[in-house]
Design a protein around this motif. Sequence first.
Motif, short mmCIF file in Angstrom:
data_model
loop_
_atom_site.label_atom_id
_atom_site.label_comp_id
_atom_site.label_asym_id
_atom_site.label_seq_id
_atom_site.Cartn_x
_atom_site.Cartn_y
_atom_site.Cartn_z
N CYS A 42 0.83 -1.21 0.00
CA CYS A 42 0.00 0.00 0.00
C CYS A 42 0.87 1.26 0.00
O CYS A 42 0.53 2.27 -0.63
N CYS A 43 1.99 1.22 0.76
CA CYS A 43 2.90 2.38 0.77
C CYS A 43 3.40 2.65 -0.65
O CYS A 43 3.46 3.80 -1.11
N GLY A 61 0.71 4.11 -2.65
CA GLY A 61 0.54 5.52 -2.26
C GLY A 61 1.59 6.42 -2.90
O GLY A 61 1.29 7.49 -3.43
N ARG A 78 -17.17 -9.82 9.89
CA ARG A 78 -15.76 -10.09 9.64
C ARG A 78 -15.34 -9.45 8.30
O ARG A 78 -14.27 -8.84 8.19
N ILE A 93 -12.42 -6.66 7.59
CA ILE A 93 -11.31 -6.81 6.62
C ILE A 93 -11.26 -5.59 5.68
O ILE A 93 -10.21 -4.99 5.46
N VAL A 97 -8.23 -2.97 5.24
CA VAL A 97 -7.60 -2.72 3.92
C VAL A 97 -7.66 -1.23 3.59
O VAL A 97 -6.67 -0.62 3.17
N LEU A 122 -5.16 0.61 5.63
CA LEU A 122 -3.78 0.41 5.17
C LEU A 122 -3.50 1.22 3.89
O LEU A 122 -2.44 1.82 3.74
N VAL A 123 -4.49 1.23 2.99
CA VAL A 123 -4.29 2.00 1.74
C VAL A 123 -4.12 3.48 2.06
O VAL A 123 -3.22 4.15 1.56
N LEU A 172 -3.14 4.79 4.86
CA LEU A 172 -1.85 4.99 5.53
C LEU A 172 -0.72 4.98 4.49
O LEU A 172 0.20 5.80 4.52
N GLY A 173 -0.83 4.04 3.55
CA GLY A 173 0.19 3.93 2.51
C GLY A 173 0.29 5.21 1.69
O GLY A 173 1.38 5.71 1.43
N ILE A 174 -0.86 5.74 1.32
CA ILE A 174 -0.85 6.99 0.53
C ILE A 174 -0.21 8.11 1.33
O ILE A 174 0.65 8.85 0.83
#
Lengths: 591, 393
Positions: free
Chosen positions: A24-25, A28, B3, B7, B11, B14-15, B17-19
Amino acid sequence: MPRQKRKSSALAWYIAGIPLLFVCCLIGWAVWLMARSLVETAFPGETPQAQEEGIVVTLFYSPEKAAWLEPLVQEFNGSGVSIGGKPVQIQARAIDSGEALQAILEGERPTVWSPASTLWVPLLNRRWQEQTGATEPLAIYPEPLVVSPLVIAMWEEQARALGYPGRNLGWAEVIAATLDERGWGAYGHPEWGRFKLGHTNPYFSNSGLLSVAAEGYAAAGKVRDLLPEDLERPEARDFVQAVESAIIHYGESTEYFARQMAQRGPAYASAVVLEEQTVVRLNQGAYGKLPQRLVAIYPREGTFWSDHPYVILRGEWVDTEQQAAALAFREFLLSRPAQEKALQAGFRPSDTSIPLQNSLLGPDLGVDPFQPQTVLEVPSAETLEALLEAWQGVRKRVNLLLVVDISGSMADEGKLLAVQDGLKLFLDQLVEEQVRDGQVIEGDRLGILVFNDRISTLVPLSPLKPGDKERIRAAVDTLEADYTTVLYDVSAYALHQMADPENYDDRRINAIVLMTDGLDTASTRYSEHSLLREIEKASAAGRPVRIFTIAYGSDADRDLLRRLAEATEGRMVEGTPENIRRLYILLSSYF
Amino acid sequence: MRRRNLILFIVFLLVALGIAVGVLVGFLPKTSQLPDLEIWVVHATEETEWLSAAAQRFNQEGHRLGGQRIVVHLEAMDSGDALINIRDEKFVHPPTAWSPSSMLWVNLLNAEWYPRHGTDLIMRVGQYQATPLVLTPMVWVMWQDRAEVFLRHFGEEPDWDTVQKALAAPEGWKSLGGQADWGYVKFGQTDPVLSNSGLVAITLAAYDYFDRIRGLTVDELMDNNFQAWMQSLWRGIVGGYDRASANLMRDMILYGASKYDIIMVYENLVASQMKNAPGRWGTSLRVFYPRLNLWNDHPFCVLMADWSTADQKDAALEFQKFLLREDIQRQALHYGFRPANVDVPVVNDDPENPFNLYQDQGLQVQIPRINLVEVPSAEVISELQRMFRRAQP
């Protein structure tokens, strides 16, 4: 068992989650890079914030460069050039050199000025320093963009009658022909009538200023070191006066002369002082089909070069970013592709690696790229001021009727107030009678008619005596608007007044300046047809009167006013309360 | 169901956070790379073409000092303007080095700098001493048709004495046997207060008048006859004074003999522009060398000023070393300069070399009858400039 299952499930989540986080990082970062790349592609070299604050460079340039410059301005603006991340935008305005000078002194603030010649630069600096008390000049480092010599444009057939191309012609021959009362008869062609020389108004236009300078040199019998005292000698003054009295009417720009030459052919003028570039454009058909080719005479005594300098002004309104942007545009104009386009527009490129030999600048277009052979020395700013003053003193006098619409609609939107200001500015350009060394020097003649449903004489047509201007200003202030419009009747009335043998003066420019804001609503004696017949009658009687018309506001009868002007070799202009003052000044350039 | 929601939520988190991390990384400064070591070099206008090409190549080659990449920026400026701006410290980017046209300006700048700062700005000895880059002498340039008439009339090549006589001819070219419509003889030089070539021209004229090659004094310049003689030269200038030598040479070709019949300018500018003359005026240029001359050696001067760091000064030396490299010196030949590096001959087999091309038009590898004059003192130079200013209307 269920607890154990939950534990292993959580572990699986941790194991799967870490690479997922890493992926994901990466996603991003990729999104960020893509977004940035998209912005950079759309706006090269800029951030989104910078786009909002572009750099605007305003350019005043002399109108004969329009055909070359306008497409280049568009090309440059579309090329996405930026300085410090900010996009550069050029806003160009075609304005005659003298008018631009005046506009700058009156508070307009261009970043760059490109007059037709460097001659205007010391004039601006001198007046700017006088006006503001500044110690530093406003314009320095003029660099030529393109060049073109000043020439005397003649119809080929007539030039040949003077000896062209075998004989080296100059100012002396053209001036002698202008002053010769036999006209073309002295050269075996009495059917061509008088030799008519024309140049633009030196207060407005570069070629006019240069023509007057050339006359000054001819009057002083010099080709260099022209001094103000040379122009004060009575014989020099008489000489310039004789030449100017034989000249066809002035105008604010060479564009106007070029259009008239194309439309009316040799009947309009035998010789006109223009830039070589305008001769090329005329022969290229840029102003319409010519009856015959024009040729450029490069005066043997010498001439001047129009060097079209690019001057970045040093006023406090030009910041360092604008300076840098202006320099970038100059570099663009001096690049080889831009310079090659200058050649297509009839100029000589300042890039000397572009040859003229075997280029389009040749005999087919009436010019010789290997001329001129010598120049007249560029006079100092002091001598130029003296020349302008001397010209104003001796220029051809005018016999003029101002016709002013004061019908009811003129009261709207401050229209009448603006016209009153315009009339007073026009009045400033006229000359009162003077006494010098015990001798009376004639001034202009002026009358003012006002009309609504009736025609009244505000100022009777008479010579302007000392103090008259002040009285006329006061009379103009008393005007009030009311009632309907008798446009045809007033036009005919004014024409009859001018064409009356008691008023008509063939030593002067005989003209009417007619301003109106509406259609004819109340004429009882004349229609358009009968009015045009009256115009023809006056011409047939040898007393032609030029009518200049101002179509004021959106309701004016433009078509009629244009037809009136064209029938008399005058000019129609369109006015608004915002530009009417400027229009009156512009029309004064024809006298 | 719950559940699956969990999930999806994780997800999504996380996406996001990733960005966020990705964007942050995008904004982070690249600490691993050292910043460029930028230097600014102000130079005389006639060096522009050669130096621009050389600087571009230098920057492309990626020269480094202490791990930093050296980046050279250039600014062309008349020597007189540059002197004033350096003296008054009036630059957006203060120059690390200056390359004026000749050593004359080194004397002048040091003479102005020393009383204010108690030290020279340009060194004469040592590692940072002013070092010639390329050489060019002064030449007379005339249009071929005018040169033929001139040679026929005076029976010798033009020099100060004959040029002064031609300028004073009462009917101009007609008096010399030329065509009447050529008008007066028109001379051109640059403004000696602003431009080196104009200053060198009046210096050479002064030496020629006193017929010597050294020891010019301020007292001699006060001589009335000398001043009248100089003024008669300047009276032959109808086209005004160009600020820069490159402009003077351009104008000779742009306006042809209508503005300039004869000018005094650098040999290199003529050599590089000779090819353009026939295309413009259907005739070529002719070069003559004055009896007395002075090498314009275009010294590269690292400025000992506190506005540049020691690293910048050393980076400037690297650039100087590069400019003296054989291949870069050979490039200078294309622009009509004579290499300062003695290992590079003036004539080579390069068909573009103007010294091969234009010998018929007077361009000489071995300069004939040359006598080099001494660079005058700063006082004499300043007095010549004042004299010029006083003579202008």
